[in-house]
Design a protein around this motif. Structure first.
Motif, PDB file in Angstrom:
ATOM      1  N   LEU A 293     -20.489 -74.878 -14.165  1.00  0.00           N
ATOM      2  CA  LEU A 293     -21.938 -74.785 -13.948  1.00  0.00           C
ATOM      3  C   LEU A 293     -22.668 -76.093 -14.223  1.00  0.00           C
ATOM      4  O   LEU A 293     -23.885 -76.164 -14.045  1.00  0.00           O
ATOM      5  CB  LEU A 293     -22.529 -73.681 -14.828  1.00  0.00           C
ATOM      6  CG  LEU A 293     -22.225 -72.242 -14.377  1.00  0.00           C
ATOM      7  CD1 LEU A 293     -22.731 -71.249 -15.407  1.00  0.00           C
ATOM      8  CD2 LEU A 293     -22.845 -71.959 -13.013  1.00  0.00           C
ATOM      9  N   LEU A 294     -21.953 -77.130 -14.665  1.00  0.00           N
ATOM     10  CA  LEU A 294     -22.601 -78.420 -14.904  1.00  0.00           C
ATOM     11  C   LEU A 294     -23.200 -78.947 -13.604  1.00  0.00           C
ATOM     12  O   LEU A 294     -22.549 -78.925 -12.556  1.00  0.00           O
ATOM     13  CB  LEU A 294     -21.595 -79.431 -15.455  1.00  0.00           C
ATOM     14  CG  LEU A 294     -21.115 -79.225 -16.886  1.00  0.00           C
ATOM     15  CD1 LEU A 294     -20.068 -80.275 -17.237  1.00  0.00           C
ATOM     16  CD2 LEU A 294     -22.277 -79.310 -17.861  1.00  0.00           C
ATOM     17  N   PRO A 295     -24.436 -79.430 -13.617  1.00  0.00           N
ATOM     18  CA  PRO A 295     -25.049 -79.974 -12.391  1.00  0.00           C
ATOM     19  C   PRO A 295     -24.497 -81.356 -12.072  1.00  0.00           C
ATOM     20  O   PRO A 295     -25.096 -82.380 -12.408  1.00  0.00           O
ATOM     21  CB  PRO A 295     -26.537 -80.018 -12.747  1.00  0.00           C
ATOM     22  CG  PRO A 295     -26.568 -80.160 -14.232  1.00  0.00           C
ATOM     23  CD  PRO A 295     -25.367 -79.419 -14.759  1.00  0.00           C
ATOM     24  N   ALA A 296     -23.352 -81.397 -11.426  1.00  0.00           N
ATOM     25  CA  ALA A 296     -22.673 -82.651 -11.129  1.00  0.00           C
ATOM     26  C   ALA A 296     -21.885 -82.486  -9.843  1.00  0.00           C
ATOM     27  O   ALA A 296     -21.602 -81.355  -9.411  1.00  0.00           O
ATOM     28  CB  ALA A 296     -21.746 -83.037 -12.287  1.00  0.00           C
ATOM     29  N   PRO A 297     -21.515 -83.579  -9.185  1.00  0.00           N
ATOM     30  CA  PRO A 297     -20.725 -83.485  -7.946  1.00  0.00           C
ATOM     31  C   PRO A 297     -19.398 -82.777  -8.174  1.00  0.00           C
ATOM     32  O   PRO A 297     -18.742 -82.943  -9.211  1.00  0.00           O
ATOM     33  CB  PRO A 297     -20.507 -84.958  -7.561  1.00  0.00           C
ATOM     34  CG  PRO A 297     -21.608 -85.701  -8.225  1.00  0.00           C
ATOM     35  CD  PRO A 297     -21.875 -84.969  -9.500  1.00  0.00           C
ATOM     36  N   GLY A 298     -19.003 -81.985  -7.187  1.00  0.00           N
ATOM     37  CA  GLY A 298     -17.727 -81.287  -7.256  1.00  0.00           C
ATOM     38  C   GLY A 298     -17.749 -80.016  -8.071  1.00  0.00           C
ATOM     39  O   GLY A 298     -16.698 -79.407  -8.264  1.00  0.00           O
ATOM     40  N   ARG A 299     -18.898 -79.601  -8.574  1.00  0.00           N
ATOM     41  CA  ARG A 299     -18.998 -78.394  -9.386  1.00  0.00           C
ATOM     42  C   ARG A 299     -20.000 -77.427  -8.756  1.00  0.00           C
ATOM     43  O   ARG A 299     -20.845 -77.819  -7.946  1.00  0.00           O
ATOM     44  CB  ARG A 299     -19.406 -78.731 -10.824  1.00  0.00           C
ATOM     45  CG  ARG A 299     -18.485 -79.748 -11.496  1.00  0.00           C
ATOM     46  CD  ARG A 299     -18.792 -79.882 -12.967  1.00  0.00           C
ATOM     47  NE  ARG A 299     -18.015 -80.942 -13.577  1.00  0.00           N
ATOM     48  CZ  ARG A 299     -16.763 -80.815 -14.000  1.00  0.00           C
ATOM     49  NH1 ARG A 299     -16.164 -79.645 -13.873  1.00  0.00           N
ATOM     50  NH2 ARG A 299     -16.125 -81.826 -14.536  1.00  0.00           N
ATOM     51  N   SER A 300     -19.901 -76.174  -9.169  1.00  0.00           N
ATOM     52  CA  SER A 300     -20.811 -75.173  -8.623  1.00  0.00           C
ATOM     53  C   SER A 300     -22.254 -75.471  -8.989  1.00  0.00           C
ATOM     54  O   SER A 300     -23.174 -75.227  -8.201  1.00  0.00           O
ATOM     55  CB  SER A 300     -20.415 -73.782  -9.128  1.00  0.00           C
ATOM     56  OG  SER A 300     -19.113 -73.436  -8.672  1.00  0.00           O
ATOM     57  N   GLY A 301     -22.472 -75.992 -10.190  1.00  0.00           N
ATOM     58  CA  GLY A 301     -23.826 -76.381 -10.556  1.00  0.00           C
ATOM     59  C   GLY A 301     -24.376 -77.458  -9.641  1.00  0.00           C
ATOM     60  O   GLY A 301     -25.567 -77.465  -9.314  1.00  0.00           O
ATOM     61  N   GLY A 302     -23.511 -78.373  -9.219  1.00  0.00           N
ATOM     62  CA  GLY A 302     -23.929 -79.387  -8.259  1.00  0.00           C
ATOM     63  C   GLY A 302     -24.281 -78.792  -6.912  1.00  0.00           C
ATOM     64  O   GLY A 302     -25.225 -79.253  -6.243  1.00  0.00           O
TER      65      GLY A 302
ATOM     66  N   GLU B 261     -27.829 -84.556  -1.667  1.00  0.00           N
ATOM     67  CA  GLU B 261     -26.707 -85.275  -2.254  1.00  0.00           C
ATOM     68  C   GLU B 261     -27.194 -86.339  -3.238  1.00  0.00           C
ATOM     69  O   GLU B 261     -26.553 -86.585  -4.263  1.00  0.00           O
ATOM     70  CB  GLU B 261     -25.870 -85.899  -1.146  1.00  0.00           C
ATOM     71  CG  GLU B 261     -25.138 -84.861  -0.296  1.00  0.00           C
ATOM     72  CD  GLU B 261     -24.405 -85.483   0.871  1.00  0.00           C
ATOM     73  OE1 GLU B 261     -24.624 -86.694   1.129  1.00  0.00           O
ATOM     74  OE2 GLU B 261     -23.611 -84.781   1.512  1.00  0.00           O
ATOM     75  N   ARG B 262     -28.312 -86.979  -2.921  1.00  0.00           N
ATOM     76  CA  ARG B 262     -28.889 -87.928  -3.873  1.00  0.00           C
ATOM     77  C   ARG B 262     -29.296 -87.232  -5.169  1.00  0.00           C
ATOM     78  O   ARG B 262     -29.091 -87.753  -6.267  1.00  0.00           O
ATOM     79  CB  ARG B 262     -30.096 -88.618  -3.243  1.00  0.00           C
ATOM     80  CG  ARG B 262     -29.753 -89.637  -2.170  1.00  0.00           C
ATOM     81  CD  ARG B 262     -31.014 -90.154  -1.514  1.00  0.00           C
ATOM     82  NE  ARG B 262     -30.729 -91.158  -0.506  1.00  0.00           N
ATOM     83  CZ  ARG B 262     -31.614 -91.608   0.361  1.00  0.00           C
ATOM     84  NH1 ARG B 262     -32.853 -91.131   0.352  1.00  0.00           N
ATOM     85  NH2 ARG B 262     -31.276 -92.537   1.239  1.00  0.00           N
ATOM     86  N   ALA B 263     -29.883 -86.043  -5.034  1.00  0.00           N
ATOM     87  CA  ALA B 263     -30.301 -85.297  -6.217  1.00  0.00           C
ATOM     88  C   ALA B 263     -29.097 -84.910  -7.074  1.00  0.00           C
ATOM     89  O   ALA B 263     -29.149 -84.984  -8.311  1.00  0.00           O
ATOM     90  CB  ALA B 263     -31.081 -84.051  -5.801  1.00  0.00           C
ATOM     91  N   VAL B 264     -28.003 -84.517  -6.435  1.00  0.00           N
ATOM     92  CA  VAL B 264     -26.796 -84.154  -7.179  1.00  0.00           C
ATOM     93  C   VAL B 264     -26.248 -85.368  -7.931  1.00  0.00           C
ATOM     94  O   VAL B 264     -25.854 -85.264  -9.099  1.00  0.00           O
ATOM     95  CB  VAL B 264     -25.732 -83.586  -6.221  1.00  0.00           C
ATOM     96  CG1 VAL B 264     -24.415 -83.370  -6.957  1.00  0.00           C
ATOM     97  CG2 VAL B 264     -26.205 -82.271  -5.612  1.00  0.00           C
ATOM     98  N   ALA B 265     -26.221 -86.528  -7.267  1.00  0.00           N
ATOM     99  CA  ALA B 265     -25.716 -87.728  -7.918  1.00  0.00           C
ATOM    100  C   ALA B 265     -26.585 -88.118  -9.115  1.00  0.00           C
ATOM    101  O   ALA B 265     -26.071 -88.445 -10.198  1.00  0.00           O
ATOM    102  CB  ALA B 265     -25.647 -88.874  -6.910  1.00  0.00           C
ATOM    103  N   ARG B 266     -27.905 -88.073  -8.935  1.00  0.00           N
ATOM    104  CA  ARG B 266     -28.799 -88.419 -10.050  1.00  0.00           C
ATOM    105  C   ARG B 266     -28.630 -87.453 -11.216  1.00  0.00           C
ATOM    106  O   ARG B 266     -28.530 -87.877 -12.378  1.00  0.00           O
ATOM    107  CB  ARG B 266     -30.256 -88.402  -9.573  1.00  0.00           C
ATOM    108  CG  ARG B 266     -30.644 -89.550  -8.668  1.00  0.00           C
ATOM    109  CD  ARG B 266     -32.167 -89.643  -8.553  1.00  0.00           C
ATOM    110  NE  ARG B 266     -32.744 -88.391  -8.093  1.00  0.00           N
ATOM    111  CZ  ARG B 266     -32.989 -88.109  -6.824  1.00  0.00           C
ATOM    112  NH1 ARG B 266     -32.678 -88.977  -5.880  1.00  0.00           N
ATOM    113  NH2 ARG B 266     -33.539 -86.948  -6.480  1.00  0.00           N
TER     114      ARG B 266
END
Length: 388
Positions: free
Chosen positions: A179-188, A205-210
């Protein structure tokens, strides 16, 4: 004479990337049921998890427990854990197929099950749905392990119940980590869906990276604090944060590349004139045909008409004694097939070359290769050569 409409070959560029063909519309029809494949590292991961559960929950529950009994309990709990996580991955694949996406095969490795060939979401509702179902399925796997632990305790198998309880805690931690908001995860994926709904995919995608960069730094700081409070166990938080930070930096760079190449058509960025290589020819025959070529990427056509690429550097790297035995198609690398007017940025959208190879595209019009788009061409686009 090559057939005009070749049938897709299993494992070829056509069959691996059904939505990468020029002019083909994405399909919303559910794909075939995914298969489950065991990798060579799966038994090693199973044994390691069994040892951790035997030395941890099972051994601590009864210090006088025999080593054989503890390992047997850990092995059964580890097997149940791998099975529960595999069922969760299959459930996620079922949801992806229901959404019209290709789920791909479920590969069970030493790190657990995954779907490396799963198709990325094409719309923000798909991204939101996938971001919800994966942690729910993982949490369901943890609850299933808790039910098994309660059943084992009721049957008087206390060591197995302790091992299953420890496995359930581990699976619950994996669900929270996902659930972490990061690339490659469901939170992302949830962050992507929210920003995508408001603007477009690039903005998402920019928001996920930030958000991933912020999450990574927060976990690194939490890891240092945990080391001071609880000891070396806090290194785990720091390691997760560092890996999250690295993945987010890579995603940020990839998103910047996609944004810079989104408006450049493949025809403007390609390098024309690369000679086409016959995949069934041996390496020595191909080298004799191309001679000292200035091209670093060559289109390669297999006998069935499907297209891949081959690098002259790979051809020259073949030892002289093997050049009359090995064929060019043995050194083939996959490529993304682009229509002349398609944006170059599609190379960076997850459908590029497999593994750790850089993305390579072939610009194709009515079955004829017009040019090649590789790392050099992408660098030229970024420098403004093609746009100018």
């Amino acid at each position: 004479m090559l057939p005009r409409t070749p049938a897709p070959r299993p494992g070829s560029a056509d069959s691996r990337r059904p939505n990468d063909q020029p002019g083909r519309k994405p399909t919303n029809e559910p794909t075939a049921q995914p298969s489950v494949t065991l990798s060579a590292s799966a038994p090693l991961g199973l044994v390691l998890l069994a040892l951790l559960l035997a030395l941890g929950p099972a051994g601590r529950f009864d210090p006088a427990l025999g080593a054989g009994t503890a390992f047997a309990a850990g092995l059964m709990a580890a097997t149940a854990t791998f099975a529960a996580l595999t069922l969760a991955e299959i459930a996620t694949g079922w949801r992806a197929r229901h959404l019209g996406l290709a789920a791909g095969a479920v590969v069970v490795s030493g790190w657990g099950p995954s779907s490396p060939q799963a198709e990325a979401a094409r719309t923000w509702p798909q991204a939101r749905s996938l971001g919800i179902v994966k942690p729910l399925a993982t949490a369901g796997a943890g609850l299933g392990l808790l039910v098994l632990a309660a059943a084992a305790l009721g049957a008087g198998w206390s060591p197995l119940a302790a091992a299953l309880g420890g496995a359930a805690l581990l699976v619950g931690a994996l669900a929270l980590l996902d659930l972490l908001p990061a690339p490659g995860r469901s939170g992302g994926l949830l962050v992507l869906a929210r920003a995508w709904k408001r603007n477009d995919r690039i903005a998402g995608e920019r928001a996920v990276a930030r958000q991933g960069i912020r999450t990574g730094w927060a976990l690194v700081a939490l890891g240092f604090a945990a080391i001071l409070v609880i000891g070396p166990a806090g290194l785990w938080f720091g390691l997760v944060g560092w890996l999250t930070l690295l993945a987010s930096r890579v995603e940020q760079a990839r998103t910047s590349l996609r944004s810079a190449t989104a408006q450049v058509p493949a025809r403007a960025a390609m390098t024309p004139g690369a000679p086409e290589v016959a995949g069934w020819h041996t390496v020595d025959v191909v080298l004799a045909e191309i001679g000292p070529t200035p091209h670093q990427v060559l289109p390669m056509r297999r006998f069935d008409g499907s297209l891949d690429v081959v690098l002259p550097a790979d051809l020259y790297a073949v030892p002289g004694d093997d050049r009359d035995v090995r064929r060019a198609q043995d050194l083939a690398r996959p490529a993304v097939l682009l229509a002349p007017d398609e944006p170059v940025g599609r190379l960076l959208g997850g459908g590029g070359s497999a593994g750790h190879h850089p993305p390579i595209g072939l610009v194709v019009d009515q079955g004829r290769v017009l040019g090649v788009v590789g790392p050099i061409e992408l660098a030229r686009v970024l420098a403004g050569g093609a746009a100018g």
